[in-house]
Design an enzyme around this catalytic site. Structure first.
Site, PDB file in Angstrom:
ATOM      1  N   ARG A   1       0.815  -1.208   0.000  1.00 57.39           N
ATOM      2  CA  ARG A   1       0.000   0.000   0.000  1.00 57.39           C
ATOM      3  C   ARG A   1       0.852   1.263   0.000  1.00 57.39           C
ATOM      4  O   ARG A   1       0.308   2.362  -0.012  1.00 57.39           O
ATOM      5  CB  ARG A   1      -0.851   0.022   1.263  1.00 57.39           C
ATOM      6  CG  ARG A   1      -2.308  -0.278   1.049  1.00 57.39           C
ATOM      7  CD  ARG A   1      -2.886  -0.345   2.435  1.00 57.39           C
ATOM      8  NE  ARG A   1      -4.270  -0.070   2.499  1.00 57.39           N
ATOM      9  CZ  ARG A   1      -5.201  -1.016   2.602  1.00 57.39           C
ATOM     10  NH1 ARG A   1      -4.891  -2.281   2.553  1.00 57.39           N
ATOM     11  NH2 ARG A   1      -6.455  -0.658   2.750  1.00 57.39           N
TER      12      ARG A   1
ATOM     13  N   ARG B   1     -21.779  -3.394   3.276  1.00 56.06           N
ATOM     14  CA  ARG B   1     -20.899  -4.532   3.562  1.00 56.06           C
ATOM     15  C   ARG B   1     -21.177  -5.108   4.954  1.00 56.06           C
ATOM     16  O   ARG B   1     -21.333  -4.372   5.925  1.00 56.06           O
ATOM     17  CB  ARG B   1     -19.431  -4.102   3.486  1.00 56.06           C
ATOM     18  CG  ARG B   1     -18.521  -5.200   4.019  1.00 56.06           C
ATOM     19  CD  ARG B   1     -17.092  -5.055   3.665  1.00 56.06           C
ATOM     20  NE  ARG B   1     -16.539  -3.741   3.925  1.00 56.06           N
ATOM     21  CZ  ARG B   1     -15.375  -3.338   3.448  1.00 56.06           C
ATOM     22  NH1 ARG B   1     -14.671  -4.144   2.664  1.00 56.06           N
ATOM     23  NH2 ARG B   1     -14.923  -2.145   3.730  1.00 56.06           N
TER      24      ARG B   1
ATOM     25  N   ARG C   1     -10.215   7.174   4.614  1.00 58.77           N
ATOM     26  CA  ARG C   1      -9.487   6.064   3.969  1.00 58.77           C
ATOM     27  C   ARG C   1      -9.285   6.345   2.486  1.00 58.77           C
ATOM     28  O   ARG C   1      -8.248   6.000   1.916  1.00 58.77           O
ATOM     29  CB  ARG C   1     -10.260   4.756   4.167  1.00 58.77           C
ATOM     30  CG  ARG C   1     -10.110   4.213   5.581  1.00 58.77           C
ATOM     31  CD  ARG C   1     -11.159   3.185   5.924  1.00 58.77           C
ATOM     32  NE  ARG C   1     -11.099   2.000   5.102  1.00 58.77           N
ATOM     33  CZ  ARG C   1     -12.111   1.156   4.938  1.00 58.77           C
ATOM     34  NH1 ARG C   1     -13.256   1.371   5.553  1.00 58.77           N
ATOM     35  NH2 ARG C   1     -11.968   0.104   4.179  1.00 58.77           N
TER      36      ARG C   1
HETATM   37  P1  AP5 Z   1      -8.457  -3.464   4.409  1.00 59.11           P
HETATM   38  O1  AP5 Z   1      -9.244  -4.451   5.135  1.00 59.11           O
HETATM   39  O2  AP5 Z   1      -7.437  -3.906   3.428  1.00 59.11           O
HETATM   40  O3  AP5 Z   1      -9.438  -2.413   3.764  1.00 59.11           O
HETATM   41  P2  AP5 Z   1      -9.450  -1.674   2.328  1.00 59.11           P
HETATM   42  O4  AP5 Z   1      -8.278  -1.767   1.451  1.00 59.11           O
HETATM   43  O5  AP5 Z   1      -9.835  -0.335   2.725  1.00 59.11           O
HETATM   44  O6  AP5 Z   1     -10.387  -2.507   1.528  1.00 59.11           O
HETATM   45  P3  AP5 Z   1     -11.731  -3.014   1.967  1.00 59.11           P
HETATM   46  O7  AP5 Z   1     -11.577  -4.285   2.779  1.00 59.11           O
HETATM   47  O8  AP5 Z   1     -12.517  -1.904   2.616  1.00 59.11           O
HETATM   48  O9  AP5 Z   1     -12.449  -3.283   0.593  1.00 59.11           O
HETATM   49  P4  AP5 Z   1     -12.188  -4.346  -0.534  1.00 59.11           P
HETATM   50  O10 AP5 Z   1     -11.582  -3.694  -1.706  1.00 59.11           O
HETATM   51  O11 AP5 Z   1     -11.548  -5.588   0.007  1.00 59.11           O
HETATM   52  O12 AP5 Z   1     -13.716  -4.650  -0.897  1.00 59.11           O
HETATM   53  P5  AP5 Z   1     -14.656  -5.898  -0.504  1.00 59.11           P
HETATM   54  O13 AP5 Z   1     -14.299  -7.082  -1.314  1.00 59.11           O
HETATM   55  O14 AP5 Z   1     -14.776  -6.054   0.968  1.00 59.11           O
HETATM   56  O15 AP5 Z   1      -7.650  -2.512   5.431  1.00 59.11           O
HETATM   57  C1  AP5 Z   1      -8.274  -2.008   6.597  1.00 59.11           C
HETATM   58  C2  AP5 Z   1      -7.265  -1.201   7.396  1.00 59.11           C
HETATM   59  O16 AP5 Z   1      -6.139  -2.038   7.769  1.00 59.11           O
HETATM   60  C3  AP5 Z   1      -6.619  -0.016   6.649  1.00 59.11           C
HETATM   61  O17 AP5 Z   1      -7.415   1.143   6.700  1.00 59.11           O
HETATM   62  C4  AP5 Z   1      -5.288   0.137   7.428  1.00 59.11           C
HETATM   63  O18 AP5 Z   1      -5.531   0.757   8.662  1.00 59.11           O
HETATM   64  C5  AP5 Z   1      -4.912  -1.312   7.703  1.00 59.11           C
HETATM   65  N1  AP5 Z   1      -4.073  -1.873   6.632  1.00 59.11           N
HETATM   66  C6  AP5 Z   1      -4.420  -2.911   5.798  1.00 59.11           C
HETATM   67  N2  AP5 Z   1      -3.428  -3.169   4.929  1.00 59.11           N
HETATM   68  C7  AP5 Z   1      -2.422  -2.287   5.213  1.00 59.11           C
HETATM   69  C8  AP5 Z   1      -1.139  -2.047   4.646  1.00 59.11           C
HETATM   70  N3  AP5 Z   1      -0.685  -2.784   3.611  1.00 59.11           N
HETATM   71  N4  AP5 Z   1      -0.376  -1.063   5.173  1.00 59.11           N
HETATM   72  C9  AP5 Z   1      -0.805  -0.336   6.231  1.00 59.11           C
HETATM   73  N5  AP5 Z   1      -2.034  -0.492   6.799  1.00 59.11           N
HETATM   74  C10 AP5 Z   1      -2.835  -1.462   6.301  1.00 59.11           C
HETATM   75  O19 AP5 Z   1     -16.050  -5.328  -1.103  1.00 59.11           O
HETATM   76  C11 AP5 Z   1     -16.721  -4.228  -0.481  1.00 59.11           C
HETATM   77  C12 AP5 Z   1     -18.249  -4.486  -0.508  1.00 59.11           C
HETATM   78  O20 AP5 Z   1     -18.698  -4.435  -1.868  1.00 59.11           O
HETATM   79  C13 AP5 Z   1     -18.647  -5.872   0.024  1.00 59.11           C
HETATM   80  O21 AP5 Z   1     -19.856  -5.772   0.713  1.00 59.11           O
HETATM   81  C14 AP5 Z   1     -18.814  -6.736  -1.240  1.00 59.11           C
HETATM   82  O22 AP5 Z   1     -19.765  -7.784  -1.066  1.00 59.11           O
HETATM   83  C15 AP5 Z   1     -19.286  -5.695  -2.260  1.00 59.11           C
HETATM   84  N6  AP5 Z   1     -18.796  -5.965  -3.618  1.00 59.11           N
HETATM   85  C16 AP5 Z   1     -17.556  -6.422  -3.976  1.00 59.11           C
HETATM   86  N7  AP5 Z   1     -17.462  -6.519  -5.315  1.00 59.11           N
HETATM   87  C17 AP5 Z   1     -18.643  -6.088  -5.818  1.00 59.11           C
HETATM   88  C18 AP5 Z   1     -19.170  -5.954  -7.158  1.00 59.11           C
HETATM   89  N8  AP5 Z   1     -18.431  -6.262  -8.219  1.00 59.11           N
HETATM   90  N9  AP5 Z   1     -20.419  -5.456  -7.290  1.00 59.11           N
HETATM   91  C19 AP5 Z   1     -21.181  -5.139  -6.198  1.00 59.11           C
HETATM   92  N10 AP5 Z   1     -20.746  -5.266  -4.920  1.00 59.11           N
HETATM   93  C20 AP5 Z   1     -19.495  -5.734  -4.730  1.00 59.11           C
END
Ligand code: AP5
Length: 216
Positions: free
Chosen positions: A89, A125, A169
């Site tokens: 990231r 979500r 974020r």
């Molecule tokens: P993390 O858990 O990695 O959160 P994020 O990157 O913000 O990503 P999300 O989990 O929010 O979303 P996603 O892209 O995985 O989407 P999802 O599949 O769930 O990180 C959380 C925290 O941890 C960070 O803020 C930081 O503090 C820390 N952190 C993590 N990694 C780090 C790093 N490398 N360095 C430093 N700090 C770090 O989908 C979202 C929703 O949409 C779901 O409900 C899903 O069912 C729906 N959905 C998915 N695809 C579709 C589609 N095609 N159409 C309709 N709905 C959909």
């Protein structure tokens, strides 16, 4: 076996796609966010340190994150390849990955989704308490309301999915993670897919882009 890293704004669907790619390609799914939440749940020193960053929507410092991922990839199933979800990231994490993966990063897949879709995705979500399986109230509802189809545990809304934390974020992503798209384009491993289509169609787009990459 290769490493594949997923890039994309919070809520782009990285976790959803990583699980599907992990099954399709028989590679472990390594999610930095899930690892932090797991540490948090068990009250480990990493979890205690990470908590203050997660709750504010800030990135956990690189040194902690890199060490945690290094340890995970050193386990037997991670040494040969993995689907990396949420890591790297920052530029420093990307450099660290080059060392860890020993040049075997096959692709950095950028899942592109318009910002206006994200609020709805994060608001809907729901995540299971036991293993972090991800649902959406509209796009991927569980069979029984509030219960995980896979392990039967309770579904909950992540604390950092509150609108004000989501906004922060997104800002953090733009400042610290978006430059990695260029980083990987310059290295010739960037694959961009449209994440604004049904979940199954996004997976197909990623798999066919990876096949094209492999044959080109
Ligand atoms: P993390 O858990 O990695 O959160 P994020 O990157 O913000 O990503 P999300 O989990 O929010 O979303 P996603 O892209 O995985 O989407 P999802 O599949 O769930 O990180 C959380 C925290 O941890 C960070 O803020 C930081 O503090 C820390 N952190 C993590 N990694 C780090 C790093 N490398 N360095 C430093 N700090 C770090 O989908 C979202 C929703 O949409 C779901 O409900 C899903 O069912 C729906 N959905 C998915 N695809 C579709 C589609 N095609 N159409 C309709 N709905 C959909």
């Amino acid at each position: 076996m290769p490493f594949i890293a997923l890039l994309g704004v919070p809520g782009a669907g990285k976790g959803t796609q990583a699980k599907r790619l992990s099954a399709a390609l028989a590679l472990p799914h390594v999610s930095s966010g899930d690892l932090f939440r797991e540490n948090l749940k068990h009250g480990t020193p990493i979890g205690q340190e990470a908590e203050k960053y997660l709750s504010r929507g800030e990135l956990v410092p690189d040194a902690i994150t890199i060490e945690m991922i290094e340890e995970r990839l050193a386990q037997t199933d991670g040494a040969a390849g993995a689907i990396l979800d949420g890591f790297p990231r920052t530029a420093r994490q990307a450099d660290a990955l080059e060392n860890m993966a020993g040049g075997s990063l096959r692709a950095a897949v950028h899942v592109e989704v318009p910002i206006e879709r994200l609020v709805e995705r994060m608001a809907g979500r729901r995540v299971c308490r036991e293993q972090g399986h991800v649902y959406h109230t509209k796009h991927k509802p569980p069979k029984e309301w509030g219960i995980c189809d896979i392990d039967g545990s309770e579904l909950y809304q992540r604390d950092d999915d509150k609108p004000e934390t989501v906004r922060h974020r997104l800002k953090v992503y733009e400042e610290q993670t978006a430059p990695l798209v260029e980083y990987y384009r310059e290295r010739g491993v960037l694959v961009t897919v449209n994440g604004d289509q049904p979940i199954e169609a996004v997976t197909e787009a990623i798999l066919s882009s990876l096949e094209q990459e492999a044959t080109s």
